[in-house]
Design an enzyme around this catalytic site. Structure first.
Site, PDB file in Angstrom:
ATOM      1  N   CYS A 161      -1.525   3.538   3.045  1.00  0.00           N
ATOM      2  CA  CYS A 161      -2.851   4.132   3.285  1.00  0.00           C
ATOM      3  C   CYS A 161      -3.953   3.083   3.384  1.00  0.00           C
ATOM      4  CB  CYS A 161      -3.173   5.169   2.210  1.00  0.00           C
ATOM      5  SG  CYS A 161      -3.370   4.509   0.534  1.00  0.00           S
TER       6      CYS A 161
ATOM      7  N   HIS B 133      -5.457   6.815  -3.199  1.00  0.00           N
ATOM      8  CA  HIS B 133      -5.247   7.116  -1.772  1.00  0.00           C
ATOM      9  C   HIS B 133      -6.571   7.005  -1.034  1.00  0.00           C
ATOM     10  CE1 HIS B 133      -2.944   8.609   1.608  1.00  0.00           C
ATOM     11  NE2 HIS B 133      -3.919   9.446   1.892  1.00  0.00           N
TER      12      HIS B 133
ATOM     13  N   HIS C  75      -5.048   9.212   8.267  1.00  0.00           N
ATOM     14  CA  HIS C  75      -4.507   8.521   7.095  1.00  0.00           C
ATOM     15  C   HIS C  75      -3.001   8.364   7.198  1.00  0.00           C
ATOM     16  CE1 HIS C  75      -3.084  12.104   4.408  1.00  0.00           C
ATOM     17  NE2 HIS C  75      -3.091  12.470   5.675  1.00  0.00           N
TER      18      HIS C  75
END
Length: 363
Positions: free
Chosen positions: A277, A325, A337
């Site tokens: 990510c 994240h 993402h």
């Protein structure tokens, strides 16, 4: 309300294949999972999907928790790796400085030795004694000047040699400290690597126990959870407040991230074939001409924070309480993402996960 909820599953599928500007005409809503036939009804030619199962939902939550833990460990791994590389470079620089310092000391010693040999050739008499034997007044005065210059040169030589030796000792001490920090970072990196592999293996073990139909239903449960979270976020009216336009660098970052759609998530990866990510977001902003921290936790800690209502395309949304994240806001309620192992870089609802906050790399 219509602005926020009008996106259909077909539109979202199209979004995943096109560039982000194609998203900008409508609010992004996660696709509602397709209706299922009741468990007691069999669709001709198809097997009826399994009924909602508390045990399967528990499995989904367990798998999600394991991947979340793996993501947090990945951040620790990436940070330790970054520090290891930096510390290794610093040690190389210190070694170069130590070599230069040692060469400097040898040069100074040679110069001091040359002065001593010159005095020996003069019969071992100090310059002052030799000067006392001179009869010519002019030669005497010239000699005084040379003695003063020689004394200053000797004093400077000794001071320079002393400083060079002190610098070398400091370089050596710094190198030892850097080696200790490097070893600590390496240990953290290895520990995080083992934890990542263990968490992913545990999640895969749970998934491998499921039948094909159960895996399909597990994916539906995952989509439903994301849809509920996104719908709740949109229903708050948040998109009525968000109308920021991307900066030039933000637009370039979004374009880069869009070009990575469909590439697999791999922990620790920074492209060009796969990403985690924060690897995706850091590389996207690097492509836009601005370097940012490598990990989502460092991005949250170090980059300027802004209110959600003020965010614009290119901003980074940090998720979960541990900042484990990150996704890039693409506009109209959507992010790009890299979700987790087993998934590809994709478009998702910005509110489909728990938002910690928003940061702006080019503020």
């Amino acid at each position: 309300m219509n602005r926020r909820r009008c996106a259909t599953a077909a539109a979202i599928s199209l979004v995943c294949a096109l560039t982000v500007p194609a998203v900008s005409g409508r609010a992004f809503a996660a696709p509602e999972p397709p209706p299922q036939a009741p468990a007691s009804v069999t669709v001709p030619g198809q097997m009826a999907p399994p009924p909602p199962s508390r045990s399967l939902e528990a499995v989904r939550q367990q798998i999600d928790a394991l991947y979340r833990q793996a993501a947090s460990a990945t951040d620790a791994y990436n940070l330790a790796k970054e520090r290891t590389e930096k510390q290794s470079a610093e040690i190389v620089q210190l070694a170069r400085e130590m070599a230069e310092g040692q060469a400097r000391i040898e040069d100074l010693k040679n110069r001091a030795g040359a002065a001593a040999r010159a005095q020996y050739r003069a019969g071992g008499l100090p310059p002052e004694a030799q000067l006392a034997l001179v009869d010519d007044p002019q030669l005497f005065l010239d000699g005084v000047g040379r003695i003063q210059q020689g004394q200053k040169a000797t004093k400077d030589l000794i001071a320079e040699l002393t400083q060079a030796q002190a610098d070398l000792a400091a370089y050596s001490k710094d190198a030892s400290a850097h080696w200790e920090r490097l070893e600590a970072s390496r240990l953290k990196q290895e520990k995080a690597k083992k934890e990542i592999k263990a968490k992913i293996a545990a999640a895969k073990k749970l998934e491998d126990k499921l039948e094909k139909e159960e895996l399909q239903h597990l994916l539906q449960l995952e989509q439903q959870a994301q849809y509920r979270a996104q719908s709740q976020w949109l229903d708050s009216g948040i998109l009525d407040e968000i109308d920021g336009r991307a900066s030039e660098q933000g637009r370039k970052a979004v374009e880069f991230a869009t070009a990575q759609l469909g590439k697999p998530y791999v922990w620790g990866a920074e492209g060009p074939d796969s990403y985690d990510c924060s690897g995706l977001t850091s590389q996207a902003w690097a492509a836009a001409g601005r370097g940012i921290p490598r990990t989502s936790q460092e991005q949250w800690r170090l980059l300027p924070r802004i209110a959600i209502k003020d965010m614009r395309p290119g901003d980074l949304i940090i998720y979960h309480a541990d900042a484990s994240h990150v996704g890039m806001y693409a506009g109209n309620g959507a992010i790009i993402h890299a979700p987790r192992p087993g998934r590809n870089v994709t478009v998702a609802g910005a509110g489909s996960m728990s938002i910690l906050g928003v940061v702006r790399p080019d503020k």
